[in-house]
Every structure is written in C-alpha cells, then in structure tokens.
Design a protein around this motif. Sequence first.
Motif, mmCIF file in Angstrom:
data_model
loop_
_atom_site.group_PDB
_atom_site.id
_atom_site.type_symbol
_atom_site.label_atom_id
_atom_site.label_comp_id
_atom_site.label_asym_id
_atom_site.label_seq_id
_atom_site.Cartn_x
_atom_site.Cartn_y
_atom_site.Cartn_z
ATOM 1 N N GLY A 74 0.784 -1.149 -0.017
ATOM 2 C CA GLY A 74 0.058 -0.166 -0.146
ATOM 3 C C GLY A 74 0.868 1.237 0.132
ATOM 4 N N THR A 75 0.282 2.318 0.199
ATOM 5 C CA THR A 75 0.753 3.793 0.241
ATOM 6 C C THR A 75 0.781 4.239 1.557
ATOM 7 O OG1 THR A 75 0.139 4.255 -2.020
ATOM 8 C CG2 THR A 75 0.596 6.088 -0.772
ATOM 9 N N LEU A 93 3.683 2.678 14.358
ATOM 10 C CA LEU A 93 4.818 3.325 13.742
ATOM 11 C C LEU A 93 4.513 4.106 12.472
ATOM 12 C CD1 LEU A 93 7.407 0.400 14.331
ATOM 13 C CD2 LEU A 93 6.842 2.025 16.120
ATOM 14 N N ALA A 94 3.619 3.547 11.944
ATOM 15 C CA ALA A 94 3.259 4.015 10.476
ATOM 16 C C ALA A 94 1.885 3.350 10.122
ATOM 17 C CB ALA A 94 4.204 3.858 9.417
ATOM 18 N N THR A 95 1.168 4.302 9.234
ATOM 19 C CA THR A 95 -0.109 3.619 8.725
ATOM 20 C C THR A 95 -0.236 3.482 7.095
ATOM 21 O OG1 THR A 95 -1.289 5.640 8.841
ATOM 22 C CG2 THR A 95 -1.414 4.118 10.907
ATOM 23 N N VAL A 292 5.754 9.602 3.971
ATOM 24 C CA VAL A 292 4.317 9.613 3.585
ATOM 25 C C VAL A 292 4.318 9.546 2.083
ATOM 26 C CG1 VAL A 292 2.212 10.973 3.402
ATOM 27 C CG2 VAL A 292 3.525 10.798 5.491
ATOM 28 N N GLY A 293 3.442 8.753 1.560
ATOM 29 C CA GLY A 293 3.583 8.765 0.129
ATOM 30 C C GLY A 293 4.455 7.504 -0.522
ATOM 31 N N ASP A 294 5.414 6.865 0.329
ATOM 32 C CA ASP A 294 5.985 5.674 -0.145
ATOM 33 C C ASP A 294 5.113 4.594 -0.274
ATOM 34 O OD1 ASP A 294 8.498 7.265 0.270
ATOM 35 O OD2 ASP A 294 9.028 6.092 2.076
#
Length: 466
Positions: A74-75, A93-95, A292-294
């Motif tokens: 996903g992004t 940690l990240a979403t 963000v956006g990776d």
Amino acid sequence: MSKKLRNVIIIVVVVAAIAGGYYIVQQRNAATQASEDSQVVLATVERGSVEAVVVATGSLAPERSESITFSTSGTVASVLIEDGAFVTEGQVLATLDDSTLELNLASARVALSSAEAQLARTIEGASDDSITAAQASLAAAQATLNALYEGPTDEQIHSAELQIDQAKNSLWAAQAARDAAAGNPLASSSSIDQAEAQVLNAEVGVELAQLQYDQLFTEPNETTIKSAELQVAQARANLSSLLSSPSAEEIQIAEASVEQARISVQLLENQLDDLELTAAFDGYVEGWDVNVGDLVTPSVPLATLIDNSAYHINVYIDESEIGQIAAGQNANIEVDSFSGQIIKGIVESIDLVGTSAQGIVTYGVRVNLESTDLALRPQLTSSVYIITSTKDDVLLVSNRALRRDSDGKYVEVLGTTSVDAIYLETGLVGDDYTEIISGLDEGDEYIVSRPESFTFEGPFGVINVN
C-alpha cells in the motif's frame, strides 16, 4: 669412653650439623641467585583455587532483534516515529491508506446484516398470510380440475343460456337503432355507419355467447387435464413446504450464509489492522527511513527493532569439548572494546543437534550476560570463558612449567648435581595453573622456564646444564 670425651664428640657433631645446614642454605641461595642471573625462573608449589574453562569467541547479540515490515502492500499515509526512537510494544509506527478497504468493509457488514435477517426469517417459518394464500391457490386449482372431470353444472348451463339471450337482446336493440337511423332523412352518414357497427359488434357477442355455451359440452383433452393436475400438485407442494418449514437443511443453508458473510467481514477487518505497522516489543528502531507517500510491499524490511535491555552471545563449541558444557555453568566474558573488563554470564542452552563444516562438528551454545554499566552494542566481538569445573584448596603448579614425554607429565627441579624431572599426577587444568595430586608437596620449588644451557652452584660445587 670417658664422659668428657663423649661430650666433646657430641659438640663436634652438633657444630658440624649446624655448619652443614648453613652450607646447604647458602648453596641454595647461591643457586637461586645463579638461576636468576641465568634467566632461570623458579616458582613454589602453593595451595589455591583452579578453574577449568572452555574458551570460545562470538559477537554480542541483543535480547531480541526483529525486522520491521508491513504485512500488506500500500501507500504510506502517516509516519509516527523517527529513526532511533524508543518504542513500546503495540505502538503504531506508520499507517497505510485505508479508503478502499473501508468501503469494502462497509459493504461486507451490510451483507452480513442481510444474511442474519434471512436466517431469522428462515427460523421463524412461513407467516399465516402466506399459508392462507397457499391454501386458496390449492382450492382454486382443485376446483378447476374437478370441473374438467365432472362437466358443466346446471348453474353453468343456465348462466350460459342467459348470456346468449342477453347477447341476442343487444343485437336486436342495435338492429332497431340502425334501421331508425337509416330511415331518418336527417341522419348523417356517420351516425348511420356507427349504428351499423354496433349491430356488427352485437352479432359477435351472440356468437361468443354461443361458443361459450357449446364449450360447456365439449370433452376436455388430455393436455388440459394434465395441466390442471400439475397446477394442483404444485399448489399442494407449496402449501406443504410452508407448513413444514423451516427444515433442518434450510436452517443449515441460512446459517452457512451468515458464517460466510461473517468471515468476509473478519478478513477485511484483519486487512484493515494490517494497514497499521506496530512494534512487536519494547526497543529501539534502527535504520528507519519511511516517508508519507512511499509504496511498500510485504516482507520488505523497513528497519530493525532492537531490544537491548539484555545481551547474550551465541558461541560454537567443538564436539571434543561440548561434553564439558552444561546449562547453568558460569562464564566470564571479555569484550574486545572494553579490554580488561570482565562481565559475568551463565550458560542458558545448548543446541541438541550440531553443525558439520569441513568435517568439524560444532554445537551452538547461548550464554546470557549479567547486567553491566558498560556501553555494550550489538555485534561487538567478545571472548567467552565457560567455567566447567572449580576446585579450592588444592596444590597448584604453573602451566608454563609443565612438560610431557612418553612417561607422562613432569616438571624440572634443581637437584644437587643436575636438573631433575619430577613426574606428576595432575587433576583439574585451568588457564594458568594445574592441580597436583601427587609428585610435589606444598612449598617445593620447580623451574618455570630456563635457557637450554646454564650453570648453577649446587651444594657440591658449580654445575653445568647443557
């Protein structure tokens, strides 16, 4: 022999003994001095403790270390930590972006609600209105079939005759109206045509009434009867199904539909959970470079989570020594970066199965380190000294002095006229000293090291050793 002479002899013997002893001591001191001058190193057998150790090398490993990865692609929608941050178990940690999954989950939940409602209706069974309607349908179908079998009733015949009379009356009225219009000089042609059309319609009505009357006396064909019988059978089956519902099979099918819908919801909820990257345990995040956006893919490491609250070392012991190792043994660890600093440790586990490489079999051994104030880091090279046995209050000889030949182990000592070999029965072997079981006594001197040739002064003069 006179008493006076005897006393003189005793005095002479005592003086000679004292002189001899003094001479021996002086000669020994002279020999020691000669040894030092000739680089002969002597030591004394002493009592003490000895430890047998197995030595191995390895690298420090943290208590836990794990790659951080998303379990789905996903992004990246949000990044909540920075590189080097300390995180706790379960911390996000990240979403990843969840818009599509949210819509799919909403649809799946609606489908689940529908399946649950259908199951409830199935368990409840047919309503009273449905059963009443089914009974009426069966009665109508049966009446139609009975009529085919029995023929027209008197009432049907009389009704058909009345319809013929009614149709004829309508025809006569239409004819009279037409004739009146045709004989009226003031009547328009359109009114006359309309009156003629009404006569024609009335004639058709008479013919239809007559046909219906004639059909009452026509024998029904086999196809008509079969069709009516089929209608009765279908109506009866429908009513029977409503009266016997719900069947076990119908309930099972409805329940299966609910379970399938519930699984679909659970799968989507799990996928939604997978969009959150959480810490598996308390520790530091190393190598974090997420923005963000990776775009991310499953199983591709994004960083490493390290729990450095404790350290251990995995070392590999040769099969010739592994029999000496046991869980619970103490160990001393020296980290190359902190030379001279000893860290205590303990053997936690030993691999059951060894690894063979180029004909050499080794077994993995895990050694846990006790807490220390040293600033340890993963991968630091360390030496591990596993203490396999300890003895206290035993006679010890330096390992540097021990020699071996076909007759066994021995040490060299300075004799009266030569360097003598004293063979020993030894016990526990440590890093620096070996236990003596027999051969030397406490306080005995022995040679630790010497040149190939030297001289020393023995009790009977200078002795050359070649």
